[in-house]
Design an enzyme around this catalytic site. Structure first.
Site, short mmCIF file in Angstrom:
data_model
loop_
_atom_site.label_atom_id
_atom_site.label_comp_id
_atom_site.label_asym_id
_atom_site.label_seq_id
_atom_site.Cartn_x
_atom_site.Cartn_y
_atom_site.Cartn_z
N GLY A 237 30.97 44.67 22.34
CA GLY A 237 31.33 44.33 20.98
C GLY A 237 31.30 42.84 20.68
N GLU A 259 20.80 36.89 31.70
CA GLU A 259 20.62 38.00 32.64
C GLU A 259 20.12 39.25 31.90
OE1 GLU A 259 23.46 40.59 35.72
OE2 GLU A 259 24.26 38.89 34.61
N GLY A 357 25.72 38.42 37.22
CA GLY A 357 25.48 36.98 37.13
C GLY A 357 26.66 36.21 36.58
N LYS A 384 47.02 55.10 29.34
CA LYS A 384 46.81 56.48 28.92
C LYS A 384 47.94 57.01 28.05
CE LYS A 384 43.99 57.70 32.95
NZ LYS A 384 43.90 58.53 34.19
#
Length: 462
Positions: A237, A259, A357, A384
């Site tokens: 995001g 990368e 990387g 959770k």
């Protein structure tokens, strides 16, 4: 080399083999490589899985740098037959599929930086586990010069294949041809067999919309980026939000040495922000080693002379990153303690992703002339049960693996701001980091800092 069409086609025809026959070349106890992400074979994988299911293969090692859909059938059969066999699925990058099947006792993680993934396939072997007996990759069909292109998955592919005794390509007419760079292809003379595959559609990432916290993080980072910066971005995001914000900004002449070529770069190209004119190397081209992207981005990369696909060592090696002026890297991290240690690959002792990387770009970008390295993270997460926790902690969760040491970390960004902690004392950095934490956790972090001896009476929180 004779490039006549008849000569090349004669060689090609002589090397054609069925997926089933290719799978028969694998002996019990062999070590098989699938390359990286999109180079994972499909037809061969199914045929090899059938041999495991039938009991012909009871001991096997496979290796891959990152797994994408469709789920490798070999991995599923290994998990199913592991109680009666000896199977390993080796990887240096954990994704959703690896995390899902980790409890089956088959997935084996190898900690290493991305450039070392390539080095382990070219240097003399120092451990038997690094041996490969058969390498099989999915790639583009042969071109008019006898070459098979690796598309958006350069990484270790060429060196891995050339350092393996049996080399097999599985051609897919849907596989994109992406320009190098270097080491982006193999020639017909460098392979042993060709499987004419089933031509499945490529795997595309879905569009990832940034959540509110990620948009705010991106807004905090954007003012740090200057005209002519050379960018490295990852997936998710925040990079996507960065791409959209840059597309709407006045920034210009940006470059890419990354990368991964991500969707954010596509947005920047479409708005004219990327020119690569100010780079020291690979002028005019975007350098990357692999891509996980949407269909639109992949279509943009296909046969595009603005792309430069290189192996992972070239792209992520520290000195090559440092060599570009004004490098600006943005990497996500999962947890940060008040000493500035960054955990980017585990949640407690549980493997979540990989080093990739991240360390190289954090260090190399900071050392670049005019460069900046940013580690970003939302300040909180929910468990959770829905309980809110801080990602900035006094001490790291037990069992956590430090990906980027405190001596290398520099700029940190959350939705609450940005702070450069490079070179400042533990007292000063604890104050800076606490002020980047969610307000609900700042008082508790101050108490942690006091217990750790990294908080003074003169320190303050905003």
């Amino acid at each position: 080399m004779n490039y006549t069409t008849s000569n090349l086609m004669n060689k090609y025809q002589s090397k054609i083999i069925t997926a089933e026959r290719a799978a028969q070349l694998v002996k019990n106890g062999d070590k098989v490589s699938y390359g990286c992400f999109h180079t994972k074979p499909i037809a061969f994988d199914i045929a090899l899985a059938d041999r495991i299911a039938s009991g012909e293969i009871t001991k096997l090692d496979t290796s891959i740098v990152g797994t994408i859909l469709p789920v490798p059938q070999v991995l599923l059969k290994m998990a199913e037959k592991n109680d009666t066999g000896d199977f390993r699925y080796n990887t240096s990058w954990y994704g959703p599929l690896e995390r899902m099947l980790a409890s089956k006792g088959v997935v084996s993680f190898a900690p290493m930086q991305f450039q070392d993934v390539i080095k382990t396939r070219t240097e003399p072997l120092w451990h038997e586990s690094l041996r490969r007996d058969v390498a099989v990759i999915q790639c583009s069909p042969m071109d008019n010069f006898g070459n098979f292109n690796f598309g958006i998955s350069n990484a270790l592919t060429r060196r891995d294949m050339l350092n393996t005794p049996i080399r097999i390509v599985e051609v897919n007419t849907n596989f994109p041809v992406v320009h190098g760079g270097a080491e982006e292809h193999l020639n017909i003379d460098e392979i042993d067999y060709v499987i004419e595959g089933t031509n499945p559609e490529m795997f595309y990432m879905p569009h990832i919309d940034a959540i509110e916290e990620e948009i705010k993080i991106a807004e905090n980072i954007i003012p740090l980026i200057k005209d002519g910066a050379c960018l490295q971005l990852g997936i998710g995001g925040v990079p996507n939000a960065i791409g959209k914000l840059i597309a709407q900004s006045d920034l210009k002449d940006l470059g890419v040495h990354s990368e991964m070529f991500c969707d954010a770069f596509y947005d920047m190209y479409m708005s004219g922000k990327i020119t690569n004119r100010k780079k020291r190397k690979d002028i005019g081209k975007s350098v990357f080693t692999f891509s996980l992207c949407t269909k639109e981005t992949m279509e943009f990369m296909k046969n595009n002379p603005l792309m430069a696909s290189y192996n992972g060592e070239y792209v992520t090696e520290y000195t090559n990153i440092k060599a570009e002026d004004n490098m600006f890297s943005i990497n996500a991290t999962l947890e940060l303690d008040l000493l500035g240690q960054a955990v980017s690959e585990t949640i407690g002792p549980v493997q979540y992703s990989g080093t990739g990387g991240a360390l190289s770009f954090t260090w190399g970008s900071y050392e670049s002339k005019g460069g900046t390295s940013v580690l970003c993270l939302p300040s909180t997460y929910r468990d959770k049960e829905g309980k809110l926790h801080s990602k900035i902690t006094g001490t790291l969760s037990p069992g956590s693996v430090v990906t980027i040491p405190r001596s290398v970390v520099s700029t940190i960004a959350t939705e609450y701001g940005v702070a450069n902690i490079k070179g400042i004392s533990l007292w000063a950095r604890s104050e800076s980091l606490i002020n980047l934490a969610h307000p609900d956790f700042r008082d508790g972090l101050v108490k942690d800092a006091e217990k750790m001896g990294v908080w003074r009476k003169s320190n303050k929180i905003s």
